[in-house]
Scaffold this active site. Sequence first.
Site, short mmCIF file in Angstrom:
data_model
loop_
_atom_site.label_atom_id
_atom_site.label_comp_id
_atom_site.label_asym_id
_atom_site.label_seq_id
_atom_site.Cartn_x
_atom_site.Cartn_y
_atom_site.Cartn_z
N ARG A 60 -10.37 -11.56 2.53
CA ARG A 60 -10.95 -12.55 1.40
C ARG A 60 -10.22 -13.48 1.71
O ARG A 60 -11.15 -14.66 1.48
CB ARG A 60 -11.23 -12.25 -0.18
CG ARG A 60 -10.58 -12.10 -0.92
CD ARG A 60 -10.88 -11.46 -2.32
NE ARG A 60 -10.87 -9.59 -1.91
CZ ARG A 60 -11.40 -8.75 -2.60
NH1 ARG A 60 -11.57 -8.92 -4.05
NH2 ARG A 60 -11.04 -8.02 -2.68
N LYS A 92 0.91 -1.19 0.06
CA LYS A 92 0.03 -0.06 0.03
C LYS A 92 0.76 1.15 -0.14
O LYS A 92 1.87 1.12 -0.05
CB LYS A 92 -0.96 -0.01 1.20
CG LYS A 92 -1.85 -1.23 1.83
CD LYS A 92 -2.34 -0.82 2.29
CE LYS A 92 -4.07 -1.95 3.15
NZ LYS A 92 -5.36 -1.73 1.17
N1 BES Z 1 -8.12 -3.53 4.54
C1 BES Z 1 -8.23 -2.91 3.03
C2 BES Z 1 -9.33 -2.46 3.28
C3 BES Z 1 -9.62 -1.34 3.00
C4 BES Z 1 -9.46 -0.69 2.51
C5 BES Z 1 -10.46 -1.21 4.43
C6 BES Z 1 -9.10 1.10 3.21
C7 BES Z 1 -10.48 0.20 5.44
C8 BES Z 1 -10.02 1.45 4.37
C9 BES Z 1 -8.44 -4.59 2.08
O1 BES Z 1 -7.52 -5.43 2.65
C10 BES Z 1 -7.88 -4.01 1.08
O2 BES Z 1 -6.85 -3.67 0.54
N2 BES Z 1 -8.65 -4.73 -0.17
C11 BES Z 1 -8.49 -3.74 -1.12
C12 BES Z 1 -9.25 -4.99 -2.19
C13 BES Z 1 -8.19 -4.99 -3.48
C14 BES Z 1 -6.87 -5.72 -3.80
C15 BES Z 1 -9.37 -5.42 -4.59
C16 BES Z 1 -8.64 -2.39 -1.74
O3 BES Z 1 -9.71 -1.97 -1.09
O4 BES Z 1 -7.93 -1.84 -2.45
MN MN Z 2 -5.51 -5.69 1.88
#
Ligand code: BES
Ligand code: MN
Length: 499
Positions: free
Chosen positions: A354, A280
């Site tokens: 997931r 990230k």
């Molecule tokens: N934990 C994150 C989701 C999240 C993002 C929660 C921002 C709260 C604030 C999750 O694991 C994630 O990174 N999701 C990705 C999915 C994508 C890679 C398909 C997302 O939402 O960008």
């Molecule tokens: Mn994630």
Amino acid sequence: MEISAQQGDITQQQADCVVVNLFEGMTAPKGGTGALDQALGGAISRLIWSGDFSGEAGKTALLYAGSETPAPRVLVVGLGKPEAFDLHAARQASAVAAKAIAGLRGVKTYATVLHGAGLGGLETAAAAQALAEGALLALYRPPQYKREASEIGPESCVVVEFDAEKLPAIQAGLETGKAIAAGVNSARNYVSEPPNVLYPAEFAERAIAMAEATGLSWSVLGKREMRELGMGLALAVSRGSAHKPRLVILEHAPDAAADQPPLVLVGKGITFDTGGISIKPSENMWYMKDDMSGAAAVIGAMEAIARLNLPRRVIGLAICVENMPDGKAYRPGDILTGITGKTTEIISTDAEGRLVLADALGYAARYEPAAVVDLATLTGAIGVALGRQAAGLFANDEALLNALLVASERSGERLWPMPMYDEYADEIKSDMAEVKNSGGRTSGVSSSAKFIEHFTEGYPWAHLDIASMVWTDADANPVNPKGATGYGVRLLVELANAL
Ligand code: BES
Ligand code: MN
Ligand code: ZN
């Protein structure tokens, strides 16, 4: 803060502050507020006539008494318009009053009337529950790591009721409210803790301590047991971290319901989500300490369910893993197999929630559940779709969906139903494996639920994407102070009560 109930006259209380209330638009105060107004020679009536305070929801007025009452301060809290009044308004009023009192340095003890049990028409026990919940949720403070801790807030609250016959109902309602608030505030504590403190093994230890204290049965699976069970997806996510994974299993099985098909609650417990190799951006990454909020809600709800000794069998599963990049970390392109045997192609190591859920949901099948509900901070996209006002609700079972909507309405923890069209699953078809863990740009919300659905065979299932609900940067709502909200605990307790 301690909360208790006592028979007595609100005008005669030896507390640092007395709390009464007022409906918006009332010109002549009634009930306890009226009695206090009389004792004060009409001070509350004059306050209303002045136009400075109308009983609006969210507002308070503070009066200083002379020798007319033993308590030196009187706080009047607005209940809002009578036609808009309900349990949520009573909970909010109690929260607003508690916050106002926490801002008064000299107040350690307060006495209060019940909000809304008289003119408001609320049932006595429900009003008492709302009062306890509102105050205890509003006064929550996260764990402090400052060497000079600032101790603020009142130490005790007494609910004063003139009619002795109502006291048992008030006491029962207060106990219910305290149990639920304890569960919510525990969940908030888990989420607030920094990720160096609360890693999977430590999270499991805290769950065990809670289970021991409340009489839940528990077991915790470590890396070896997870490997024996074939949890290759959760283990892959864990591989880049120096912290070992844990699967926490909590069970509430009252004697009369020991053989009942259980309600199984499953929580995503990523104690820190860096994104892994699909790392990230660093800005705001610290928020990802809250990526275990689903697990926190499940463990918090199990605490409340145990304390309330609900008559139904409930099992909580918290899958706790840290997602880090490393030489041993899993990669985009890897093809992995989890507990259900379904092969999965990794497109993004940041779509890790997931994957851990897939193994926990596969494990849930062994309980032959009446229903399974998972909670997860799964996608940023859910916040784009719904903002901070509701969690996304996905379900493949109409009855469970409706039960969740009712629980949502009763708890005030909002859910909004999202579509589960079969076509969403097309976006996560893989060329080489049975499914892939991420779809295209337009598939953010619903393909994530379709992915999880692949691993939920044999029971009614619902998925709650709570990503935008678990943290608040502003003190916007008096029951949710800045920080972790504990979203989901009250909703799950309502569900367990109803199912
Ligand atoms: N934990 C994150 C989701 C999240 C993002 C929660 C921002 C709260 C604030 C999750 O694991 C994630 O990174 N999701 C990705 C999915 C994508 C890679 C398909 C997302 O939402 O960008
Ligand atoms: Mn994630
Ligand atoms: Zn995540």
